[in-house]
Design a protein around this motif. Sequence first.
Motif, PDB file in Angstrom:
ATOM      1  N   ALA A 161       0.826  -1.224   0.000  1.00 44.39           N
ATOM      2  CA  ALA A 161       0.000   0.000   0.000  1.00 44.39           C
ATOM      3  C   ALA A 161       0.854   1.265   0.000  1.00 44.39           C
ATOM      4  O   ALA A 161       0.342   2.359  -0.239  1.00 44.39           O
ATOM      5  CB  ALA A 161      -0.935  -0.004   1.210  1.00 44.39           C
ATOM      6  N   SER A 162       2.137   1.098   0.237  1.00 45.89           N
ATOM      7  CA  SER A 162       3.036   2.246   0.293  1.00 45.89           C
ATOM      8  C   SER A 162       3.188   2.854  -1.101  1.00 45.89           C
ATOM      9  O   SER A 162       3.358   2.139  -2.088  1.00 45.89           O
ATOM     10  CB  SER A 162       4.377   1.752   0.831  1.00 45.89           C
ATOM     11  OG  SER A 162       5.353   2.695   0.595  1.00 45.89           O
ATOM     12  N   GLY A 163       3.106   4.181  -1.185  1.00 47.22           N
ATOM     13  CA  GLY A 163       3.269   4.853  -2.483  1.00 47.22           C
ATOM     14  C   GLY A 163       2.039   4.805  -3.375  1.00 47.22           C
ATOM     15  O   GLY A 163       2.087   5.226  -4.526  1.00 47.22           O
ATOM     16  N   MET A 164       0.934   4.280  -2.871  1.00 53.04           N
ATOM     17  CA  MET A 164      -0.304   4.180  -3.668  1.00 53.04           C
ATOM     18  C   MET A 164      -1.182   5.419  -3.514  1.00 53.04           C
ATOM     19  O   MET A 164      -2.292   5.460  -4.043  1.00 53.04           O
ATOM     20  CB  MET A 164      -1.119   2.957  -3.228  1.00 53.04           C
ATOM     21  CG  MET A 164      -0.543   1.663  -3.714  1.00 53.04           C
ATOM     22  SD  MET A 164      -0.872   1.496  -5.475  1.00 53.04           S
ATOM     23  CE  MET A 164      -0.519  -0.229  -5.684  1.00 53.04           C
ATOM     24  N   GLY A 165      -0.718   6.392  -2.734  1.00 53.79           N
ATOM     25  CA  GLY A 165      -1.580   7.530  -2.438  1.00 53.79           C
ATOM     26  C   GLY A 165      -2.565   7.157  -1.348  1.00 53.79           C
ATOM     27  O   GLY A 165      -2.558   6.032  -0.832  1.00 53.79           O
ATOM     28  N   VAL A 166      -3.414   8.096  -1.004  1.00 51.75           N
ATOM     29  CA  VAL A 166      -4.391   7.839   0.060  1.00 51.75           C
ATOM     30  C   VAL A 166      -5.467   6.896  -0.479  1.00 51.75           C
ATOM     31  O   VAL A 166      -5.904   7.016  -1.619  1.00 51.75           O
ATOM     32  CB  VAL A 166      -4.982   9.179   0.550  1.00 51.75           C
ATOM     33  CG1 VAL A 166      -6.118   8.953   1.534  1.00 51.75           C
ATOM     34  CG2 VAL A 166      -3.862  10.006   1.191  1.00 51.75           C
ATOM     35  N   LEU A 167      -5.834   5.941   0.366  1.00 46.39           N
ATOM     36  CA  LEU A 167      -6.766   4.884  -0.053  1.00 46.39           C
ATOM     37  C   LEU A 167      -8.048   4.928   0.770  1.00 46.39           C
ATOM     38  O   LEU A 167      -8.038   5.386   1.926  1.00 46.39           O
ATOM     39  CB  LEU A 167      -6.093   3.515   0.118  1.00 46.39           C
ATOM     40  CG  LEU A 167      -4.783   3.323  -0.666  1.00 46.39           C
ATOM     41  CD1 LEU A 167      -4.078   2.041  -0.237  1.00 46.39           C
ATOM     42  CD2 LEU A 167      -5.044   3.311  -2.170  1.00 46.39           C
ATOM     43  N   VAL A 168      -9.108   4.432   0.171  1.00 49.19           N
ATOM     44  CA  VAL A 168     -10.384   4.256   0.884  1.00 49.19           C
ATOM     45  C   VAL A 168     -10.709   2.768   0.809  1.00 49.19           C
ATOM     46  O   VAL A 168     -10.754   2.196  -0.296  1.00 49.19           O
ATOM     47  CB  VAL A 168     -11.505   5.087   0.219  1.00 49.19           C
ATOM     48  CG1 VAL A 168     -12.877   4.675   0.728  1.00 49.19           C
ATOM     49  CG2 VAL A 168     -11.280   6.582   0.467  1.00 49.19           C
ATOM     50  N   VAL A 169     -10.880   2.157   1.970  1.00 46.22           N
ATOM     51  CA  VAL A 169     -11.233   0.734   1.999  1.00 46.22           C
ATOM     52  C   VAL A 169     -12.656   0.598   2.528  1.00 46.22           C
ATOM     53  O   VAL A 169     -12.958   0.982   3.659  1.00 46.22           O
ATOM     54  CB  VAL A 169     -10.239  -0.068   2.874  1.00 46.22           C
ATOM     55  CG1 VAL A 169     -10.744  -1.489   3.104  1.00 46.22           C
ATOM     56  CG2 VAL A 169      -8.872  -0.111   2.204  1.00 46.22           C
ATOM     57  N   MET A 170     -13.535   0.117   1.680  1.00 47.69           N
ATOM     58  CA  MET A 170     -14.937  -0.080   2.055  1.00 47.69           C
ATOM     59  C   MET A 170     -15.450  -1.331   1.356  1.00 47.69           C
ATOM     60  O   MET A 170     -15.186  -1.528   0.153  1.00 47.69           O
ATOM     61  CB  MET A 170     -15.796   1.122   1.611  1.00 47.69           C
ATOM     62  CG  MET A 170     -15.591   2.407   2.395  1.00 47.69           C
ATOM     63  SD  MET A 170     -16.268   2.391   4.079  1.00 47.69           S
ATOM     64  CE  MET A 170     -18.034   2.384   3.794  1.00 47.69           C
ATOM     65  N   ASN A 171     -16.181  -2.151   2.097  1.00 50.70           N
ATOM     66  CA  ASN A 171     -16.872  -3.292   1.485  1.00 50.70           C
ATOM     67  C   ASN A 171     -15.903  -4.185   0.696  1.00 50.70           C
ATOM     68  O   ASN A 171     -16.192  -4.600  -0.435  1.00 50.70           O
ATOM     69  CB  ASN A 171     -17.985  -2.764   0.559  1.00 50.70           C
ATOM     70  CG  ASN A 171     -19.052  -3.799   0.292  1.00 50.70           C
ATOM     71  OD1 ASN A 171     -19.414  -4.577   1.175  1.00 50.70           O
ATOM     72  ND2 ASN A 171     -19.561  -3.817  -0.923  1.00 50.70           N
ATOM     73  N   ASP A 172     -14.732  -4.422   1.268  1.00 49.72           N
ATOM     74  CA  ASP A 172     -13.663  -5.265   0.701  1.00 49.72           C
ATOM     75  C   ASP A 172     -12.889  -4.619  -0.448  1.00 49.72           C
ATOM     76  O   ASP A 172     -11.889  -5.177  -0.900  1.00 49.72           O
ATOM     77  CB  ASP A 172     -14.176  -6.631   0.199  1.00 49.72           C
ATOM     78  CG  ASP A 172     -14.757  -7.497   1.309  1.00 49.72           C
ATOM     79  OD1 ASP A 172     -14.475  -7.195   2.494  1.00 49.72           O
ATOM     80  OD2 ASP A 172     -15.493  -8.446   0.992  1.00 49.72           O
TER      81      ASP A 172
END
Length: 345
Positions: A161-172
């Motif tokens: 997940a590093s370097g992927m920018g900010v992430l949103v994790v919802m519903n898998d």
Amino acid sequence: MLLLLVMAVPFAQASEEKPNIVILATGGTIAGSGASSANVSAYQSAVVGVDKLIAAVPELKDVASVRGEQVFQIGSESFNNERWLTLARRVSELQNSPDVDGIVITHGTDTMEETAYLLNLTLKSDKPVVLVGSMRPSTALSADGPLNLYNAVVVAADPKASGMGVLVVMNDDIHSARDVTKSSSLKVEAFHSLYGPLGEVVEGQPRFYRAPIRPHTTQSEFSVDDIASMPEVDVVYTHGNMNRVPMDAFIAHGSKALIWAGFGNGSVPDYMDAVLEEARARGVFIVRTTRTGSGAVVRNGEAEDDKYDYIVVDDQNPAKARLLMALALTKTTDTAKLQEIFWKY
Ligand SMILES: NC(=O)CC[C@H](N)C(=O)O
């Protein structure tokens, strides 16, 4: 006695090696509580504290060494520029701390995409930042918060997940902050990205299938460290038989730019043309966007942007365009450069 020993040893070893994840809690439905377990949509949001959220998912300790911090306890509709900057500064501080490997932000879903996009454009670290919420309160039958939180920690703790920018994790699903939008008021599967999620969490393992191509975090020209405040930028929502009163009021209030949430491809009714031209002539920037929920806006398509010195979005929705324009105005007031920023991010 023997049993105690067997249990204690693996735990001691494990806790030394696990990544350190900080959970920053801000409220929302994930911290919501209803009168009965059958209340899945009627409840009070932002009432359960971060320690209780963490305690509800004991499996987290198998994934990471987790600690919580309560930054706000609000419905996410109550985020404003000041609260966003407070949150962004705290995230940045934690990212600079050598004993933090990743950050999870529990957040209401209503403005999750805005918070995520702002952080995506202004944080200056590759350490994972994952926003997570829920559509059902913690007290509901089939509450989605605990698994969402587990998945978010799993993603934040993973080097992929590093370097992927900010992430949103919802519903898998694992979404990029840039593309994700909340597109249902009630459903558990409320979050979608126009070009698909980056990946998903399967059995506690993140699987990435793509990466964001637009500049973010360390590649962006904006930094949370440079932004003391954001200029006023407002959104004008279009509809048939609209009138000029909201635009005039925003301008009188000091708006520096108006995001035109236009019909279709950002179109402007004939009876509003002069109002937009007048606003621009008074120094207020006009950014044409679409209220349709998806798709790009074409420059010089539905309006004479070159002639009237308007800006168009690429495909950012009006709320995200508002944030990008506010950031852009901290850098330049040159229309051509502002337009370039919309093409770039
Ligand atoms: N599902 C939700 O999180 C919505 C609750 C609330 N309106 C919020 O955004 O915080």
